[in-house]
Design an enzyme around this catalytic site. Sequence first.
Site, PDB file in Angstrom:
ATOM      1  N   GLY A  80       0.817  -1.220   0.000  1.00  0.00           N
ATOM      2  CA  GLY A  80       0.000   0.000   0.000  1.00  0.00           C
ATOM      3  C   GLY A  80       0.850   1.270   0.000  1.00  0.00           C
ATOM      4  CB  THR A  81       4.289   1.806  -1.302  1.00  0.00           C
ATOM      5  OG1 THR A  81       4.610   0.473  -0.936  1.00  0.00           O
ATOM      6  CG2 THR A  81       5.448   2.739  -1.065  1.00  0.00           C
ATOM      7  CB  THR A  82       0.711   3.760  -4.519  1.00  0.00           C
ATOM      8  OG1 THR A  82       1.610   2.772  -5.036  1.00  0.00           O
ATOM      9  CG2 THR A  82       0.464   4.823  -5.547  1.00  0.00           C
ATOM     10  CG  HIS A 142      10.051  -1.023  -1.149  1.00  0.00           C
ATOM     11  ND1 HIS A 142       8.817  -0.780  -0.616  1.00  0.00           N
ATOM     12  CD2 HIS A 142       9.887  -0.960  -2.505  1.00  0.00           C
ATOM     13  CE1 HIS A 142       7.940  -0.564  -1.601  1.00  0.00           C
ATOM     14  NE2 HIS A 142       8.571  -0.664  -2.743  1.00  0.00           N
ATOM     15  CB  SER A 173      -0.546  -7.124  -4.623  1.00  0.00           C
ATOM     16  OG  SER A 173      -0.385  -5.849  -5.178  1.00  0.00           O
TER      17      SER A 173
HETATM   18  N1  PPS Z   1      -5.351   4.577  -2.844  1.00  0.00           N
HETATM   19  C1  PPS Z   1      -5.278   3.272  -2.669  1.00  0.00           C
HETATM   20  N2  PPS Z   1      -6.077   2.658  -1.789  1.00  0.00           N
HETATM   21  C2  PPS Z   1      -6.029   1.322  -1.588  1.00  0.00           C
HETATM   22  N3  PPS Z   1      -5.170   0.498  -2.258  1.00  0.00           N
HETATM   23  C3  PPS Z   1      -4.346   1.071  -3.143  1.00  0.00           C
HETATM   24  C4  PPS Z   1      -4.342   2.462  -3.406  1.00  0.00           C
HETATM   25  N4  PPS Z   1      -3.402   2.717  -4.344  1.00  0.00           N
HETATM   26  C5  PPS Z   1      -2.850   1.557  -4.668  1.00  0.00           C
HETATM   27  N5  PPS Z   1      -3.414   0.554  -3.971  1.00  0.00           N
HETATM   28  C6  PPS Z   1      -3.111  -0.883  -4.015  1.00  0.00           C
HETATM   29  O1  PPS Z   1      -1.862  -1.120  -3.370  1.00  0.00           O
HETATM   30  C7  PPS Z   1      -1.169  -2.167  -4.050  1.00  0.00           C
HETATM   31  C8  PPS Z   1       0.118  -1.627  -4.620  1.00  0.00           C
HETATM   32  O2  PPS Z   1       1.041  -1.666  -3.572  1.00  0.00           O
HETATM   33  P1  PPS Z   1       2.192  -0.604  -3.420  1.00  0.00           P
HETATM   34  O3  PPS Z   1       1.662   0.748  -3.637  1.00  0.00           O
HETATM   35  O4  PPS Z   1       2.832  -0.896  -2.112  1.00  0.00           O
HETATM   36  O5  PPS Z   1       3.182  -0.982  -4.594  1.00  0.00           O
HETATM   37  S1  PPS Z   1       4.710  -0.528  -4.665  1.00  0.00           S
HETATM   38  O6  PPS Z   1       5.396  -1.182  -3.550  1.00  0.00           O
HETATM   39  O7  PPS Z   1       4.783   0.913  -4.586  1.00  0.00           O
HETATM   40  O8  PPS Z   1       5.173  -1.050  -5.974  1.00  0.00           O
HETATM   41  C9  PPS Z   1      -2.089  -2.651  -5.150  1.00  0.00           C
HETATM   42  O9  PPS Z   1      -2.871  -3.679  -4.536  1.00  0.00           O
HETATM   43  P2  PPS Z   1      -3.645  -4.792  -5.360  1.00  0.00           P
HETATM   44  O10 PPS Z   1      -4.798  -4.102  -5.996  1.00  0.00           O
HETATM   45  O11 PPS Z   1      -4.098  -5.802  -4.344  1.00  0.00           O
HETATM   46  O12 PPS Z   1      -2.688  -5.374  -6.361  1.00  0.00           O
HETATM   47  C10 PPS Z   1      -2.880  -1.393  -5.429  1.00  0.00           C
HETATM   48  O13 PPS Z   1      -4.082  -1.616  -6.111  1.00  0.00           O
END
Ligand code: PPS
Length: 331
Positions: A80-82, A142, A173
Amino acid sequence: MPSEITPTPPKYLQEEETLPLELKNIISTLPKEKGWLASRLYLYQGFWYPVRHLGGVINCQNLFRPNETDIFLSTTPKSGTTWLKALVFTLTNRKTHPVTKNHPLITKNPHDLVPFLEIKLFVDNQVPDLSSLASPRLFSTHLPFNSLPEPVKLNPGCKIVYLCRNPKDIFVSLWHFTNSLKPQDTKTNSIEDVFDMFCRGVTLFGPVWDHVLEYWKQSQEKPDRVYFLKFEDVKEKPGECIRGLAGFLGCPFSEGEEESGLVDDILRMCSFEHLRALEINKNGKLSSGEENKAFFRRGVVGDWKNYLSDEMADKIDGISKEKLGGSGLIV
Ligand SMILES: Nc1ncnc2c1ncn2[C@@H]1O[C@H](COP(=O)(O)OS(=O)(=O)O)[C@@H](OP(=O)(O)O)[C@H]1O
Protein backbone atom coordinates in the site's frame (compact mmCIF):
# COMPACT_ATOMS: atom_id res chain seq x y z
CA MET A 1 15.16 -2.44 -45.99
CA PRO A 2 14.15 -0.75 -42.71
CA SER A 3 16.86 -1.22 -40.07
CA GLU A 4 15.85 -3.10 -36.94
CA ILE A 5 15.99 -0.94 -33.84
CA THR A 6 16.29 -2.75 -30.51
CA PRO A 7 14.32 -0.69 -27.98
CA THR A 8 16.14 0.23 -24.76
CA PRO A 9 14.60 -1.83 -21.94
CA PRO A 10 12.90 0.15 -19.17
CA LYS A 11 15.31 1.01 -16.37
CA TYR A 12 13.84 -1.56 -13.99
CA LEU A 13 15.00 -4.28 -16.38
CA GLN A 14 18.53 -2.99 -16.93
CA GLU A 15 20.96 -5.26 -15.19
CA GLU A 16 24.54 -6.40 -14.82
CA GLU A 17 26.11 -5.11 -18.06
CA THR A 18 25.92 -1.52 -16.83
CA LEU A 19 27.20 -2.13 -13.28
CA PRO A 20 30.15 -0.37 -11.65
CA LEU A 21 33.06 -2.73 -10.94
CA GLU A 22 32.73 -2.30 -7.16
CA LEU A 23 29.13 -3.56 -7.23
CA LYS A 24 30.09 -6.43 -9.54
CA ASN A 25 32.67 -7.45 -6.95
CA ILE A 26 30.13 -7.28 -4.12
CA ILE A 27 27.48 -9.35 -5.91
CA SER A 28 30.04 -11.98 -6.88
CA THR A 29 30.19 -12.88 -3.15
CA LEU A 30 26.41 -12.94 -2.49
CA PRO A 31 23.96 -15.87 -2.60
CA LYS A 32 21.67 -15.53 -5.62
CA GLU A 33 18.41 -16.97 -6.92
CA LYS A 34 16.29 -16.60 -10.04
CA GLY A 35 14.25 -13.37 -9.91
CA TRP A 36 10.55 -12.79 -10.55
CA LEU A 37 11.14 -9.95 -13.02
CA ALA A 38 14.85 -9.12 -13.08
CA SER A 39 16.89 -12.21 -13.95
CA ARG A 40 18.35 -12.62 -10.45
CA LEU A 41 17.83 -11.67 -6.81
CA TYR A 42 20.79 -11.30 -4.41
CA LEU A 43 20.78 -11.85 -0.66
CA TYR A 44 22.24 -8.85 1.14
CA GLN A 45 21.99 -8.28 4.92
CA GLY A 46 19.31 -10.99 5.10
CA PHE A 47 17.01 -9.65 2.33
CA TRP A 48 16.67 -10.22 -1.42
CA TYR A 49 17.28 -7.52 -4.06
CA PRO A 50 17.54 -7.22 -7.83
CA VAL A 51 21.03 -5.95 -8.61
CA ARG A 52 20.01 -2.46 -9.70
CA HIS A 53 18.15 -1.91 -6.43
CA LEU A 54 21.05 -3.35 -4.47
CA GLY A 55 23.33 -0.69 -5.97
CA GLY A 56 20.87 1.94 -4.73
CA VAL A 57 20.70 0.34 -1.28
CA ILE A 58 24.47 0.41 -0.81
CA ASN A 59 24.77 3.91 -2.27
CA CYS A 60 22.14 5.36 0.05
CA GLN A 61 23.55 3.49 3.05
CA ASN A 62 26.90 5.18 2.33
CA LEU A 63 25.78 8.65 1.36
CA PHE A 64 22.35 9.63 2.71
CA ARG A 65 22.37 12.13 5.58
CA PRO A 66 19.00 12.80 7.22
CA ASN A 67 17.63 16.03 8.66
CA GLU A 68 16.06 16.08 12.13
CA THR A 69 12.59 16.56 10.67
CA ASP A 70 12.67 13.93 7.91
CA ILE A 71 9.76 11.54 7.55
CA PHE A 72 10.27 8.05 6.08
CA LEU A 73 7.48 5.93 4.68
CA SER A 74 8.56 2.30 4.94
CA THR A 75 6.84 -0.68 3.38
CA THR A 76 7.52 -4.00 1.83
CA PRO A 77 6.48 -3.85 -1.86
CA LYS A 78 2.73 -4.10 -2.53
CA SER A 79 1.69 -3.24 1.04
CA GLY A 80 0.00 0.00 0.00
CA THR A 81 3.02 2.25 -0.52
CA THR A 82 1.32 4.33 -3.21
CA TRP A 83 -1.66 4.97 -0.93
CA LEU A 84 0.55 5.85 2.04
CA LYS A 85 2.54 8.30 -0.08
CA ALA A 86 -0.65 10.03 -1.20
CA LEU A 87 -2.01 10.24 2.35
CA VAL A 88 1.14 11.51 4.05
CA PHE A 89 1.97 13.97 1.25
CA THR A 90 -1.54 15.42 1.45
CA LEU A 91 -1.53 15.52 5.26
CA THR A 92 1.84 17.18 5.72
CA ASN A 93 1.49 19.63 2.83
CA ARG A 94 -2.11 20.68 3.46
CA LYS A 95 -1.23 24.31 4.21
CA THR A 96 0.80 24.85 1.02
CA HIS A 97 -1.33 22.49 -1.07
CA PRO A 98 -4.96 22.65 0.10
CA VAL A 99 -7.17 19.82 -1.04
CA THR A 100 -8.62 21.42 -4.17
CA LYS A 101 -8.79 20.57 -7.86
CA ASN A 102 -5.29 22.06 -8.24
CA HIS A 103 -3.74 19.59 -5.81
CA PRO A 104 -0.39 18.03 -6.95
CA LEU A 105 -1.95 14.54 -6.83
CA ILE A 106 -4.20 15.50 -9.73
CA THR A 107 -1.26 15.78 -12.10
CA LYS A 108 1.43 13.65 -10.44
CA ASN A 109 1.60 10.01 -9.44
CA PRO A 110 2.27 9.63 -5.66
CA HIS A 111 5.66 8.05 -6.47
CA ASP A 112 6.70 11.32 -8.11
CA LEU A 113 5.73 13.29 -5.00
CA VAL A 114 7.49 11.11 -2.42
CA PRO A 115 10.67 9.60 -3.88
CA PHE A 116 12.11 6.23 -2.93
CA LEU A 117 15.59 6.54 -1.40
CA GLU A 118 17.14 3.39 -2.83
CA ILE A 119 15.03 2.88 -5.97
CA LYS A 120 14.91 6.47 -7.17
CA LEU A 121 17.23 8.99 -5.49
CA PHE A 122 20.35 6.86 -4.96
CA VAL A 123 19.88 4.32 -7.74
CA ASP A 124 22.44 4.04 -10.60
CA ASN A 125 25.21 5.54 -8.44
CA GLN A 126 23.40 8.87 -8.30
CA VAL A 127 24.16 11.47 -5.62
CA PRO A 128 20.96 13.48 -5.55
CA ASP A 129 20.79 17.18 -4.73
CA LEU A 130 18.22 17.32 -1.94
CA SER A 131 18.91 20.93 -0.96
CA SER A 132 15.72 22.35 -2.45
CA LEU A 133 13.30 19.94 -0.75
CA ALA A 134 10.75 21.58 1.54
CA SER A 135 10.71 20.67 5.23
CA PRO A 136 9.64 18.22 6.51
CA ARG A 137 11.22 16.16 3.74
CA LEU A 138 9.31 13.04 2.79
CA PHE A 139 11.12 9.94 1.59
CA SER A 140 9.97 6.43 1.05
CA THR A 141 11.85 3.18 1.29
CA HIS A 142 11.38 -0.56 0.99
CA LEU A 143 14.52 -1.09 3.09
CA PRO A 144 14.17 -3.28 6.18
CA PHE A 145 14.79 -1.35 9.41
CA ASN A 146 18.21 -2.85 10.06
CA SER A 147 19.43 -1.90 6.58
CA LEU A 148 18.36 1.76 6.81
CA PRO A 149 21.31 4.16 6.59
CA GLU A 150 22.89 4.29 10.09
CA PRO A 151 22.33 8.06 10.53
CA VAL A 152 18.59 7.52 9.98
CA LYS A 153 18.44 4.84 12.69
CA LEU A 154 20.45 7.02 15.07
CA ASN A 155 18.70 10.36 14.50
CA PRO A 156 16.06 10.75 17.24
CA GLY A 157 14.17 13.36 15.21
CA CYS A 158 13.47 11.21 12.14
CA LYS A 159 10.01 9.69 12.08
CA ILE A 160 9.10 6.46 10.34
CA VAL A 161 5.64 5.39 9.24
CA TYR A 162 5.38 1.67 8.45
CA LEU A 163 2.45 0.16 6.55
CA CYS A 164 2.02 -3.61 6.57
CA ARG A 165 -0.53 -5.81 4.76
CA ASN A 166 -1.71 -9.39 4.91
CA PRO A 167 1.06 -11.45 3.22
CA LYS A 168 -1.48 -13.38 1.11
CA ASP A 169 -2.67 -10.12 -0.50
CA ILE A 170 0.93 -8.93 -0.85
CA PHE A 171 1.79 -12.13 -2.69
CA VAL A 172 -1.12 -11.91 -5.12
CA SER A 173 -0.49 -8.20 -5.71
CA LEU A 174 3.22 -8.77 -6.34
CA TRP A 175 2.54 -11.65 -8.70
CA HIS A 176 0.22 -9.46 -10.80
CA PHE A 177 2.56 -6.45 -10.61
CA THR A 178 5.71 -8.25 -11.74
CA ASN A 179 3.82 -9.95 -14.57
CA SER A 180 2.38 -6.61 -15.69
CA LEU A 181 5.90 -5.19 -16.00
CA LYS A 182 7.23 -8.03 -18.15
CA PRO A 183 7.93 -7.14 -21.78
CA GLN A 184 5.23 -8.54 -24.07
CA ASP A 185 7.52 -11.05 -25.71
CA THR A 186 8.55 -12.73 -22.42
CA LYS A 187 6.75 -15.48 -20.52
CA THR A 188 4.74 -14.46 -17.49
CA ASN A 189 5.17 -16.32 -14.17
CA SER A 190 2.42 -18.72 -13.20
CA ILE A 191 1.31 -18.40 -9.60
CA GLU A 192 2.95 -21.76 -8.87
CA ASP A 193 6.26 -20.52 -10.38
CA VAL A 194 6.62 -17.89 -7.67
CA PHE A 195 4.62 -19.20 -4.68
CA ASP A 196 7.40 -21.32 -3.25
CA MET A 197 9.89 -18.47 -3.72
CA PHE A 198 7.61 -16.09 -1.80
CA CYS A 199 7.22 -18.60 1.03
CA ARG A 200 11.00 -19.04 1.23
CA GLY A 201 11.34 -15.26 1.40
CA VAL A 202 12.91 -14.99 -2.06
CA THR A 203 11.01 -11.95 -3.21
CA LEU A 204 11.66 -8.22 -3.71
CA PHE A 205 12.93 -6.92 -0.33
CA GLY A 206 11.76 -10.18 1.26
CA PRO A 207 11.28 -12.17 3.40
CA VAL A 208 8.09 -10.20 4.02
CA TRP A 209 7.73 -11.53 7.59
CA ASP A 210 11.23 -10.48 8.69
CA HIS A 211 10.65 -7.05 7.16
CA VAL A 212 7.40 -6.53 9.06
CA LEU A 213 8.82 -7.89 12.31
CA GLU A 214 11.81 -5.53 12.35
CA TYR A 215 9.56 -2.48 12.12
CA TRP A 216 6.95 -3.92 14.48
CA LYS A 217 9.60 -4.36 17.19
CA GLN A 218 10.85 -0.80 16.64
CA SER A 219 7.31 0.56 16.87
CA GLN A 220 6.87 -1.23 20.20
CA GLU A 221 10.20 -0.03 21.58
CA LYS A 222 10.06 3.51 20.19
CA PRO A 223 6.43 4.48 19.53
CA ASP A 224 7.37 8.16 19.23
CA ARG A 225 9.66 7.31 16.29
CA VAL A 226 7.94 4.45 14.45
CA TYR A 227 4.22 4.47 13.70
CA PHE A 228 2.85 1.10 12.63
CA LEU A 229 -0.23 0.86 10.42
CA LYS A 230 -2.06 -2.02 8.75
CA PHE A 231 -3.56 -1.70 5.26
CA GLU A 232 -6.67 -3.52 6.51
CA ASP A 233 -7.16 -1.05 9.39
CA VAL A 234 -6.79 1.94 7.06
CA LYS A 235 -9.50 0.41 4.87
CA GLU A 236 -11.80 -0.33 7.81
CA LYS A 237 -11.39 2.80 9.90
CA PRO A 238 -9.66 5.36 7.68
CA GLY A 239 -10.66 8.41 9.73
CA GLU A 240 -9.21 6.99 12.93
CA CYS A 241 -5.99 5.94 11.19
CA ILE A 242 -5.39 9.25 9.47
CA ARG A 243 -6.10 11.23 12.65
CA GLY A 244 -3.59 9.04 14.50
CA LEU A 245 -1.07 9.53 11.72
CA ALA A 246 -1.54 13.31 11.75
CA GLY A 247 -0.98 13.34 15.53
CA PHE A 248 2.17 11.20 15.22
CA LEU A 249 3.56 13.47 12.50
CA GLY A 250 3.00 16.55 14.64
CA CYS A 251 0.24 18.01 12.45
CA PRO A 252 -3.03 17.04 14.21
CA PHE A 253 -6.30 18.28 12.74
CA SER A 254 -7.53 21.51 14.29
CA GLU A 255 -11.13 21.95 15.37
CA GLY A 256 -11.74 24.12 12.32
CA GLU A 257 -10.30 21.49 10.01
CA GLU A 258 -12.46 18.82 11.61
CA GLU A 259 -15.57 20.96 11.25
CA SER A 260 -14.80 21.73 7.62
CA GLY A 261 -14.69 17.98 6.80
CA LEU A 262 -11.01 18.02 5.84
CA VAL A 263 -10.43 14.44 7.03
CA ASP A 264 -12.99 13.11 4.56
CA ASP A 265 -11.68 15.40 1.82
CA ILE A 266 -8.17 13.97 2.24
CA LEU A 267 -9.47 10.40 2.28
CA ARG A 268 -11.46 11.05 -0.90
CA MET A 269 -8.51 12.69 -2.64
CA CYS A 270 -6.29 9.68 -1.83
CA SER A 271 -8.88 6.97 -2.41
CA PHE A 272 -8.13 4.17 -4.84
CA GLU A 273 -11.12 5.05 -7.03
CA HIS A 274 -10.16 8.73 -7.29
CA LEU A 275 -6.45 8.20 -7.95
CA ARG A 276 -6.94 5.37 -10.40
CA ALA A 277 -9.35 7.38 -12.53
CA LEU A 278 -6.97 10.34 -12.99
CA GLU A 279 -5.47 10.80 -16.44
CA ILE A 280 -1.92 10.79 -15.04
CA ASN A 281 -2.50 7.38 -13.45
CA LYS A 282 -4.28 5.93 -16.46
CA ASN A 283 -1.72 6.92 -19.08
CA GLY A 284 1.40 8.26 -17.33
CA LYS A 285 4.73 6.53 -16.64
CA LEU A 286 7.43 6.87 -13.98
CA SER A 287 10.86 8.03 -15.14
CA SER A 288 12.08 4.45 -14.55
CA GLY A 289 9.58 3.17 -17.13
CA GLU A 290 6.80 1.58 -15.03
CA GLU A 291 3.31 2.53 -16.16
CA ASN A 292 1.43 4.36 -13.41
CA LYS A 293 -1.62 2.16 -13.89
CA ALA A 294 0.42 -0.83 -12.64
CA PHE A 295 0.19 0.64 -9.12
CA PHE A 296 -3.62 0.63 -9.11
CA ARG A 297 -5.06 -2.85 -9.60
CA ARG A 298 -7.96 -3.63 -7.22
CA GLY A 299 -7.02 -1.98 -3.93
CA VAL A 300 -9.15 -4.27 -1.76
CA VAL A 301 -8.67 -6.53 1.26
CA GLY A 302 -8.82 -10.28 0.63
CA ASP A 303 -8.38 -10.52 -3.14
CA TRP A 304 -6.13 -13.52 -2.40
CA LYS A 305 -9.31 -15.59 -2.10
CA ASN A 306 -9.70 -15.34 -5.87
CA TYR A 307 -6.26 -16.82 -6.56
CA LEU A 308 -4.92 -19.02 -3.76
CA SER A 309 -5.95 -22.62 -3.09
CA ASP A 310 -6.80 -23.55 0.52
CA GLU A 311 -3.44 -25.28 0.73
CA MET A 312 -1.55 -22.18 -0.42
CA ALA A 313 -3.45 -19.93 1.99
CA ASP A 314 -2.77 -22.34 4.87
CA LYS A 315 0.90 -22.42 4.01
CA ILE A 316 1.25 -18.61 4.15
CA ASP A 317 -0.83 -18.42 7.34
CA GLY A 318 1.39 -21.09 8.89
CA ILE A 319 4.52 -19.08 8.11
CA SER A 320 2.90 -15.93 9.56
CA LYS A 321 2.11 -17.80 12.78
CA GLU A 322 5.55 -19.32 13.01
CA LYS A 323 7.48 -16.13 12.23
CA LEU A 324 5.31 -13.59 14.04
CA GLY A 325 4.02 -15.76 16.89
CA GLY A 326 4.80 -14.27 20.28
CA SER A 327 5.45 -10.81 18.82
CA GLY A 328 1.90 -9.59 19.48
CA LEU A 329 1.46 -8.80 15.78
CA ILE A 330 -1.31 -10.53 13.88
CA VAL A 331 -1.41 -10.02 10.10
N1 PPS B 1 -5.35 4.58 -2.84
C1 PPS B 1 -5.28 3.27 -2.67
N2 PPS B 1 -6.08 2.66 -1.79
C2 PPS B 1 -6.03 1.32 -1.59
N3 PPS B 1 -5.17 0.50 -2.26
C3 PPS B 1 -4.35 1.07 -3.14
C4 PPS B 1 -4.34 2.46 -3.41
N4 PPS B 1 -3.40 2.72 -4.34
C5 PPS B 1 -2.85 1.56 -4.67
N5 PPS B 1 -3.41 0.55 -3.97
C6 PPS B 1 -3.11 -0.88 -4.01
O1 PPS B 1 -1.86 -1.12 -3.37
C7 PPS B 1 -1.17 -2.17 -4.05
C8 PPS B 1 0.12 -1.63 -4.62
O2 PPS B 1 1.04 -1.67 -3.57
P1 PPS B 1 2.19 -0.60 -3.42
O3 PPS B 1 1.66 0.75 -3.64
O4 PPS B 1 2.83 -0.90 -2.11
O5 PPS B 1 3.18 -0.98 -4.59
S1 PPS B 1 4.71 -0.53 -4.66
O6 PPS B 1 5.40 -1.18 -3.55
O7 PPS B 1 4.78 0.91 -4.59
O8 PPS B 1 5.17 -1.05 -5.97
C9 PPS B 1 -2.09 -2.65 -5.15
O9 PPS B 1 -2.87 -3.68 -4.54
P2 PPS B 1 -3.64 -4.79 -5.36
O10 PPS B 1 -4.80 -4.10 -6.00
O11 PPS B 1 -4.10 -5.80 -4.34
O12 PPS B 1 -2.69 -5.37 -6.36
C10 PPS B 1 -2.88 -1.39 -5.43
O13 PPS B 1 -4.08 -1.62 -6.11
